[in-house]
Design a protein around this motif. Structure first.
Motif, PDB file in Angstrom:
ATOM      1  N   GLU A 109     -18.857 -27.476  63.434  1.00 17.73           N
ATOM      2  CA  GLU A 109     -19.544 -28.654  63.048  1.00 17.73           C
ATOM      3  C   GLU A 109     -18.872 -29.547  62.248  1.00 17.73           C
ATOM      4  O   GLU A 109     -19.349 -30.796  62.341  1.00 17.73           O
ATOM      5  CB  GLU A 109     -21.010 -27.868  62.499  1.00 17.73           C
ATOM      6  CG  GLU A 109     -21.640 -27.109  63.479  1.00 17.73           C
ATOM      7  CD  GLU A 109     -22.787 -26.336  62.791  1.00 17.73           C
ATOM      8  OE1 GLU A 109     -22.803 -26.283  61.670  1.00 17.73           O
ATOM      9  OE2 GLU A 109     -23.113 -25.413  63.353  1.00 17.73           O
ATOM     10  N   ALA A 110     -18.125 -29.248  61.330  1.00 20.53           N
ATOM     11  CA  ALA A 110     -17.499 -30.092  60.472  1.00 20.53           C
ATOM     12  C   ALA A 110     -16.509 -31.125  61.165  1.00 20.53           C
ATOM     13  O   ALA A 110     -16.420 -32.271  60.997  1.00 20.53           O
ATOM     14  CB  ALA A 110     -16.444 -29.215  59.282  1.00 20.53           C
ATOM     15  N   ILE A 111     -15.937 -30.537  62.229  1.00 16.88           N
ATOM     16  CA  ILE A 111     -15.130 -31.328  63.384  1.00 16.88           C
ATOM     17  C   ILE A 111     -15.853 -32.263  63.870  1.00 16.88           C
ATOM     18  O   ILE A 111     -15.624 -33.723  64.034  1.00 16.88           O
ATOM     19  CB  ILE A 111     -14.193 -30.594  64.328  1.00 16.88           C
ATOM     20  CG1 ILE A 111     -12.978 -29.641  63.468  1.00 16.88           C
ATOM     21  CG2 ILE A 111     -13.593 -31.411  65.277  1.00 16.88           C
ATOM     22  CD1 ILE A 111     -12.323 -28.567  64.385  1.00 16.88           C
ATOM     23  N   PHE A 112     -16.831 -31.946  64.248  1.00 20.03           N
ATOM     24  CA  PHE A 112     -18.054 -32.925  65.307  1.00 20.03           C
ATOM     25  C   PHE A 112     -18.413 -34.094  64.250  1.00 20.03           C
ATOM     26  O   PHE A 112     -18.351 -35.270  64.595  1.00 20.03           O
ATOM     27  CB  PHE A 112     -19.147 -32.064  65.732  1.00 20.03           C
ATOM     28  CG  PHE A 112     -18.922 -31.148  66.710  1.00 20.03           C
ATOM     29  CD1 PHE A 112     -17.727 -31.037  67.398  1.00 20.03           C
ATOM     30  CD2 PHE A 112     -19.781 -30.015  66.753  1.00 20.03           C
ATOM     31  CE1 PHE A 112     -17.468 -29.991  68.488  1.00 20.03           C
ATOM     32  CE2 PHE A 112     -19.318 -29.094  67.942  1.00 20.03           C
ATOM     33  CZ  PHE A 112     -18.355 -29.121  68.620  1.00 20.03           C
ATOM     34  N   THR A 113     -18.677 -33.460  63.173  1.00 23.15           N
ATOM     35  CA  THR A 113     -19.067 -34.597  61.890  1.00 23.15           C
ATOM     36  C   THR A 113     -18.157 -35.416  61.458  1.00 23.15           C
ATOM     37  O   THR A 113     -18.108 -36.820  61.285  1.00 23.15           O
ATOM     38  CB  THR A 113     -19.651 -33.772  60.660  1.00 23.15           C
ATOM     39  OG1 THR A 113     -20.900 -33.050  61.268  1.00 23.15           O
ATOM     40  CG2 THR A 113     -20.078 -34.860  59.811  1.00 23.15           C
ATOM     41  N   LYS A 114     -16.746 -35.004  61.772  1.00 21.18           N
ATOM     42  CA  LYS A 114     -15.746 -35.746  61.331  1.00 21.18           C
ATOM     43  C   LYS A 114     -15.573 -37.036  62.334  1.00 21.18           C
ATOM     44  O   LYS A 114     -15.307 -37.908  62.081  1.00 21.18           O
ATOM     45  CB  LYS A 114     -14.419 -34.914  60.877  1.00 21.18           C
ATOM     46  CG  LYS A 114     -13.203 -35.858  60.659  1.00 21.18           C
ATOM     47  CD  LYS A 114     -12.090 -34.870  60.269  1.00 21.18           C
ATOM     48  CE  LYS A 114     -10.821 -35.835  60.188  1.00 21.18           C
ATOM     49  NZ  LYS A 114     -10.464 -36.775  58.998  1.00 21.18           N
ATOM     50  N   ILE A 115     -15.596 -36.570  63.313  1.00 24.82           N
ATOM     51  CA  ILE A 115     -15.353 -37.506  64.455  1.00 24.82           C
ATOM     52  C   ILE A 115     -16.377 -38.409  64.491  1.00 24.82           C
ATOM     53  O   ILE A 115     -15.987 -39.815  64.885  1.00 24.82           O
ATOM     54  CB  ILE A 115     -15.319 -36.630  65.960  1.00 24.82           C
ATOM     55  CG1 ILE A 115     -14.122 -35.697  66.099  1.00 24.82           C
ATOM     56  CG2 ILE A 115     -15.399 -37.527  67.052  1.00 24.82           C
ATOM     57  CD1 ILE A 115     -14.392 -34.940  67.301  1.00 24.82           C
ATOM     58  N   ALA A 116     -17.508 -38.072  64.329  1.00 22.22           N
ATOM     59  CA  ALA A 116     -18.627 -39.235  64.268  1.00 22.22           C
ATOM     60  C   ALA A 116     -18.306 -40.232  62.916  1.00 22.22           C
ATOM     61  O   ALA A 116     -18.613 -41.582  63.177  1.00 22.22           O
ATOM     62  CB  ALA A 116     -19.990 -38.733  64.285  1.00 22.22           C
ATOM     63  N   GLN A 117     -18.010 -39.517  61.623  1.00 16.58           N
ATOM     64  CA  GLN A 117     -17.962 -40.418  60.625  1.00 16.58           C
ATOM     65  C   GLN A 117     -16.595 -41.101  60.828  1.00 16.58           C
ATOM     66  O   GLN A 117     -16.896 -42.629  60.380  1.00 16.58           O
ATOM     67  CB  GLN A 117     -17.740 -39.425  59.421  1.00 16.58           C
ATOM     68  CG  GLN A 117     -18.932 -38.532  58.946  1.00 16.58           C
ATOM     69  CD  GLN A 117     -18.649 -37.796  57.828  1.00 16.58           C
ATOM     70  OE1 GLN A 117     -17.614 -37.331  57.663  1.00 16.58           O
ATOM     71  NE2 GLN A 117     -19.812 -37.359  57.261  1.00 16.58           N
ATOM     72  N   GLU A 118     -15.425 -40.832  61.544  1.00 15.76           N
ATOM     73  CA  GLU A 118     -14.358 -41.793  61.347  1.00 15.76           C
ATOM     74  C   GLU A 118     -14.562 -42.738  62.501  1.00 15.76           C
ATOM     75  O   GLU A 118     -13.820 -43.621  62.339  1.00 15.76           O
ATOM     76  CB  GLU A 118     -13.280 -40.921  61.766  1.00 15.76           C
ATOM     77  CG  GLU A 118     -12.922 -40.002  60.488  1.00 15.76           C
ATOM     78  CD  GLU A 118     -12.425 -40.474  59.200  1.00 15.76           C
ATOM     79  OE1 GLU A 118     -11.898 -41.695  59.361  1.00 15.76           O
ATOM     80  OE2 GLU A 118     -12.495 -39.838  58.121  1.00 15.76           O
ATOM     81  N   ALA A 119     -15.589 -42.719  63.327  1.00 12.77           N
ATOM     82  CA  ALA A 119     -15.549 -43.776  64.269  1.00 12.77           C
ATOM     83  C   ALA A 119     -16.520 -45.292  63.572  1.00 12.77           C
ATOM     84  O   ALA A 119     -16.655 -46.013  64.124  1.00 12.77           O
ATOM     85  CB  ALA A 119     -16.706 -43.267  65.272  1.00 12.77           C
ATOM     86  N   SER A 120     -16.908 -44.864  62.200  1.00 18.31           N
ATOM     87  CA  SER A 120     -17.653 -45.956  61.551  1.00 18.31           C
ATOM     88  C   SER A 120     -19.023 -46.410  62.293  1.00 18.31           C
ATOM     89  O   SER A 120     -19.099 -47.614  62.485  1.00 18.31           O
ATOM     90  CB  SER A 120     -16.621 -47.003  61.352  1.00 18.31           C
ATOM     91  OG  SER A 120     -15.511 -46.679  60.646  1.00 18.31           O
ATOM     92  N   ASN A 121     -19.741 -45.549  62.890  1.00 19.36           N
ATOM     93  CA  ASN A 121     -21.021 -45.715  63.556  1.00 19.36           C
ATOM     94  C   ASN A 121     -22.056 -45.012  63.327  1.00 19.36           C
ATOM     95  O   ASN A 121     -21.788 -43.784  63.320  1.00 19.36           O
ATOM     96  CB  ASN A 121     -20.613 -45.561  65.185  1.00 19.36           C
ATOM     97  CG  ASN A 121     -21.828 -45.981  65.917  1.00 19.36           C
ATOM     98  OD1 ASN A 121     -22.934 -45.755  65.573  1.00 19.36           O
ATOM     99  ND2 ASN A 121     -21.384 -46.633  67.107  1.00 19.36           N
ATOM    100  N   CYS A 122     -22.817 -45.488  62.283  1.00 16.04           N
ATOM    101  CA  CYS A 122     -23.947 -44.714  61.793  1.00 16.04           C
ATOM    102  C   CYS A 122     -24.815 -43.992  62.659  1.00 16.04           C
ATOM    103  O   CYS A 122     -25.487 -42.992  62.513  1.00 16.04           O
ATOM    104  CB  CYS A 122     -24.508 -45.809  60.775  1.00 16.04           C
ATOM    105  SG  CYS A 122     -23.798 -45.749  58.965  1.00 16.04           S
ATOM    106  N   GLU A 123     -25.076 -44.976  63.839  1.00 16.83           N
ATOM    107  CA  GLU A 123     -25.922 -44.330  64.695  1.00 16.83           C
ATOM    108  C   GLU A 123     -25.417 -42.985  65.390  1.00 16.83           C
ATOM    109  O   GLU A 123     -25.850 -42.015  65.531  1.00 16.83           O
ATOM    110  CB  GLU A 123     -26.278 -45.290  66.049  1.00 16.83           C
ATOM    111  CG  GLU A 123     -27.158 -46.319  65.563  1.00 16.83           C
ATOM    112  CD  GLU A 123     -28.424 -45.741  64.888  1.00 16.83           C
ATOM    113  OE1 GLU A 123     -29.079 -44.918  65.590  1.00 16.83           O
ATOM    114  OE2 GLU A 123     -28.829 -45.987  63.872  1.00 16.83           O
ATOM    115  N   ALA A 124     -24.020 -43.040  65.846  1.00 17.69           N
ATOM    116  CA  ALA A 124     -23.282 -41.922  66.197  1.00 17.69           C
ATOM    117  C   ALA A 124     -23.477 -40.801  65.029  1.00 17.69           C
ATOM    118  O   ALA A 124     -23.602 -39.493  65.415  1.00 17.69           O
ATOM    119  CB  ALA A 124     -21.880 -42.134  66.454  1.00 17.69           C
TER     120      ALA A 124
END
Length: 237
Positions: free
Chosen positions: A137-152
């Motif tokens: 879950e930490a990896i999934f979250t990191k991927i979304a955060q580093e995309a700089s897309n709040c909706e993601a």
């Protein structure tokens, strides 16, 4: 709480002085109940009694009720008229729907990420029972955060939260070794971000496939244990 660490910050003011207001009691209750739900992720169909939660959190019933209503509106718990709030039952159809959305969002976010400095994440089967699930879950979250897309970020956060019970069941079953091996490959691939995105995407999708492929089996096993289903006796918080 900011959903993405790269989201633009407010303008003006001293950056060294916090201007965030004190959290409202309903927000405190929301965060606390969400943590409780996460730690009790393997108990679907659990009755969330307002008075019990209020006593445990040393808060009034009003902020607890507001927090439960918010969690229900977000789809993280279930509200049943005349009965109250419950943790979500483990539904095969709902889980598969989460994986469809989660998969698409993660792929999109992955392709928006910038090259990363490799992190020293390691996975061994000597970890605590919960740790492999939390690291995925930490990896999934990191991927979304580093995309700089709040909706993601919001979508992936909900995906992780609502599939957490499944992930916990997988890592507590005979599927754990396969889960750990897949997670090791994903962590190794993450160091190639920015130079071998296709490799990372392949490892990510292989891991998501492993989780999704376990849905039918895990749901059946959980239901056979009698932890889900309405109407019928449900566990109370």
């Amino acid at each position: 709480m900011r959903c993405c660490k790269n989201a633009p910050q407010g303008r003006g003011g001293d950056p060294n002085v916090s201007t965030e207001p004190e959290p409202a009691k309903a927000d405190i209750a929301y965060d606390a109940i969400r943590r409780i739900l996460h730690s009790n992720g393997r108990v679907p169909g659990q009755h969330l009694r307002e008075q019990d939660l209020a006593s445990k959190l040393d808060l009034g019933r009003t902020p607890v009720r507001e927090a439960l209503q918010r969690l229900a509106a977000e789809g993280k718990i279930q509200y049943i008229p005349q009965r109250g709030f419950f943790t979500r039952p483990m539904s095969e159809r709902a889980l598969l729907d989460f994986y469809v959305v989660g998969r698409e969002t993660l792929i999109s976010a992955l392709n928006r990420m910038r090259p990363q400095v490799p992190e020293s994440w390691t996975v061994t089967d000597k970890l605590s029972p919960d740790e492999p699930a939390l690291r995925a879950e930490a990896i999934f979250t990191k991927i979304a955060q580093e995309a700089s897309n709040c909706e993601a970020c919001k979508i992936v956060h909900r995906f992780c939260f609502c599939t957490h019970p499944l992930r916990m069941e997988i890592t507590a079953s005979e599927l754990r070794p396969a889960f750990v091996e897949s997670l090791e490959k994903l962590i190794a691939a993450m160091s190639e971000l920015g130079t071998a995105t296709t490799l990372v995407e392949s490892a990510l999708m292989n891991h998501v496939d492993l989780e999704q492929g376990a849905v039918s089996r895990i749901v059946q096993e959980v239901n056979e244990r009698g932890l889900t289903g309405f109407p019928g006796p449900a566990k109370s918080f």
